[in-house]
Design a protein around this motif. Sequence first.
Motif, PDB file in Angstrom:
ATOM      1  N   ALA A 281       0.832  -1.207   0.000  1.00  0.00           N
ATOM      2  CA  ALA A 281       0.000   0.000   0.000  1.00  0.00           C
ATOM      3  C   ALA A 281       0.868   1.259   0.000  1.00  0.00           C
ATOM      4  CB  ALA A 281      -0.943   0.000   1.202  1.00  0.00           C
ATOM      5  N   LEU A 282       1.956   1.239   0.743  1.00  0.00           N
ATOM      6  CA  LEU A 282       2.854   2.390   0.776  1.00  0.00           C
ATOM      7  C   LEU A 282       3.517   2.611  -0.585  1.00  0.00           C
ATOM      8  CD1 LEU A 282       4.459   1.916   4.300  1.00  0.00           C
ATOM      9  CD2 LEU A 282       2.940   3.779   3.580  1.00  0.00           C
ATOM     10  N   ARG A 283       3.908   1.533  -1.247  1.00  0.00           N
ATOM     11  CA  ARG A 283       4.520   1.662  -2.580  1.00  0.00           C
ATOM     12  C   ARG A 283       3.514   2.228  -3.584  1.00  0.00           C
ATOM     13  NH1 ARG A 283       6.898  -3.468  -1.470  1.00  0.00           N
ATOM     14  NH2 ARG A 283       5.553  -4.471  -3.002  1.00  0.00           N
ATOM     15  N   VAL A 284       2.281   1.755  -3.521  1.00  0.00           N
ATOM     16  CA  VAL A 284       1.241   2.277  -4.415  1.00  0.00           C
ATOM     17  C   VAL A 284       0.986   3.751  -4.112  1.00  0.00           C
ATOM     18  CG1 VAL A 284      -1.225   2.129  -4.992  1.00  0.00           C
ATOM     19  CG2 VAL A 284       0.156   0.046  -4.839  1.00  0.00           C
ATOM     20  N   ALA A 285       0.973   4.111  -2.840  1.00  0.00           N
ATOM     21  CA  ALA A 285       0.751   5.505  -2.453  1.00  0.00           C
ATOM     22  C   ALA A 285       1.859   6.404  -2.999  1.00  0.00           C
ATOM     23  CB  ALA A 285       0.657   5.639  -0.938  1.00  0.00           C
TER      24      ALA A 285
END
Length: 115
Positions: A9-13
């Motif tokens: 999720a952090l990478r997508v963000a």
Amino acid sequence: MFDDVSSSALRVAVTGLSARQNAIANNIANVETPGFKARKVKFEEALQGAVAHGQSPLGVKPSVHTSLEPTRLNGNNVNLDEETLSHIDTTMRYQLTIRAIDGKYSLLREAIKGA
């Protein structure tokens, strides 16, 4: 280990926020271009939905939409005040996300060192 939900999720963000920064920069650069329509990047709702439904966040891609805001006489609809505020908000979110990623990797480094 690097594909857990929070890391994904952090990478997508970061990807989505980076795309938003690029769109904002392009909007500001074209603030006086006749007929130019501002672009908006969305990804938060799709990311939240994927996480809430137990799906991989890695399938979420930022989507770019043309703004439907009213245009000025020259057909341009870039609002410099709105773009400036969006830039500040996006920069703060990006920095926070990078800090969260750094925190996850710091924990991993500490575990590997055996501290």
